[in-house]
Write an enzyme that holds these catalytic residues in place. Structure first.
Site, PDB file in Angstrom:
ATOM      1  N   CYS A   1      -4.897  54.850  36.802  1.00 46.15           N
ATOM      2  CA  CYS A   1      -3.886  55.839  37.772  1.00 46.15           C
ATOM      3  C   CYS A   1      -4.111  55.711  39.058  1.00 46.15           C
ATOM      4  O   CYS A   1      -2.997  56.035  39.776  1.00 46.15           O
ATOM      5  CB  CYS A   1      -4.397  57.154  36.990  1.00 46.15           C
TER       6      CYS A   1
ATOM      7  N   HIS B   1      -0.830  62.194  41.727  1.00 44.78           N
ATOM      8  CA  HIS B   1      -0.482  61.357  40.475  1.00 44.78           C
ATOM      9  C   HIS B   1      -0.421  62.683  39.515  1.00 44.78           C
ATOM     10  O   HIS B   1      -1.052  63.752  39.497  1.00 44.78           O
ATOM     11  CB  HIS B   1      -2.083  60.954  40.326  1.00 44.78           C
TER      12      HIS B   1
ATOM     13  N   ASN C   1       1.826  61.920  32.047  1.00 43.00           N
ATOM     14  CA  ASN C   1       1.050  60.988  32.868  1.00 43.00           C
ATOM     15  C   ASN C   1       1.287  59.825  32.579  1.00 43.00           C
ATOM     16  O   ASN C   1       1.195  59.165  31.755  1.00 43.00           O
ATOM     17  CB  ASN C   1      -0.390  61.218  32.477  1.00 43.00           C
TER      18      ASN C   1
END
Length: 326
Positions: A115, A253, A283
């Site tokens: 990520c 994020h 996500n």
């Protein structure tokens, strides 16, 4: 004295057409729309079509970013892709994207920091562009997380989506002050002792080449997230010679709405300055920051001259932050 920096001159994104709602997941596992919304803030996520691979998503996002920058593919001399879900073990997804876009021979490679990958990739590209080694770089975060999900595990399958976001980086001259246009500062970190908190349980040397599925100790990841992300942000801000109060837009994020809120509160950031797409994108790992950035540009919130702060935390554990003047 003139000071060379790398500036973001175009932002783009792409989301697959198929949308999975929380109710879709309630028919797969023991969960509900209310349970997912309350714990994550997610209402839906996008899923790549059969046969649609990471490079396809990356190419679509790259075309939008190039158009925004007023650039053609034949002007690109560097491609860096942040991805956890490459088309194949090798060659790199970046080399495939280079071919599909029709970009001339030049440097092209992938970065893997899960990520945090987009921030890592941006920092690598900054080293090329700010040193005059690249005149037009494409940095892309692209993922098909749906291919590595265990759809019997309600703790992970509900969290992730597919998508791609891209930026174009070009060299600009400045005065060496925080008022310069371009990337001002970074902070990149990794703690390999915590690899067991978030990982994929297969690979080339495990489980007879099975790709594997995401495994996560969610409560432990959450515990580390707010602290480590805030730490990286504070370090990046200090290295950039700015303050948190100077930030116009916080583009984090998109892991979990509670994490976004926790980090903003810890840093003393006004919630109105936070770009959040977690509700509709979920996500998307390395793609989440550039996708959220693209949304902020498209709806007119993020403008030329604004000071943008980005951050992420992912498997490794990795975490990173950067400050950029547009």
């Amino acid at each position: 004295m003139r000071f060379m920096r790398s500036a973001v001159t175009g932002v783009g994104g792409y989301l697959p057409e198929t949308i999975l709602s929380n109710d879709d997941f309630a028919r797969m596992v023991d969960t509900s729309d209310e349970w997912i919304r309350e714990r994550t803030g997610i209402t839906q996520r996008h899923k790549a079509a059969d046969g649609e691979v990471t490079s396809d998503l990356a190419v679509a996002a790259a075309k939008v970013a190039l158009a925004a920058a007023g650039k053609q593919a034949d002007e690109v001399d560097l491609i860096i892709i942040a991805t956890t879900t490459p088309d194949m073990t090798f060659p790199s997804t970046a080399s495939i994207v280079q071919r599909k876009l029709g970009v001339p021979a030049g440097a092209a490679f992938d970065v893997q920091a899960v990520c945090s990958g987009f921030v890592y990739a941006l920092s690598v590209a900054d080293g090329f562009v700010a040193r005059g080694l690249s005149k037009c770089a494409l940095i892309i975060g692209a993922e098909v997380m749906s291919r590595i999900l265990d759809y019997t595990d309600r703790g992970t399958c509900i969290l992730f989506g597919d998508g791609a976001g891209a930026v174009v980086l070009e060299p600009v001259e400045g005065e060496g002050t925080p008022q310069d246009r371009g990337i001002l500062g970074f902070d990149l970190q990794c703690d390999g002792t915590k690899t067991d908190l978030l990982y994929v349980d297969g690979g080339v040397f495990d489980n007879d080449y099975r790709a594997g599925k995401i495994r996560m100790q969610g409560n432990q990841v959450f515990k580390h997230a707010v602290h480590k992300i805030s730490q990286a942000v504070e370090s990046a801000v200090e290295k950039s010679n700015i303050s948190i109060a100077d930030i116009d837009w916080f583009v984090p994020h998109q892991a979990n709405q509670r994490i976004l809120k926790g980090v903003a509160e810890r840093l003393g950031l006004d919630e109105k300055k936070v770009i959040s797409t977690v509700a509709t994108h979920a996500n998307t790992s390395a793609a989440s920051i550039p996708l959220a950035w693209w949304e902020g540009v498209r709806d007119g919130r993020i403008k030329r001259g604004d000071l943008v702060l980005i951050e992420a935390l992912g498997g490794g554990l990795t975490w990173a932050a950067a400050a950029i003047r547009l």
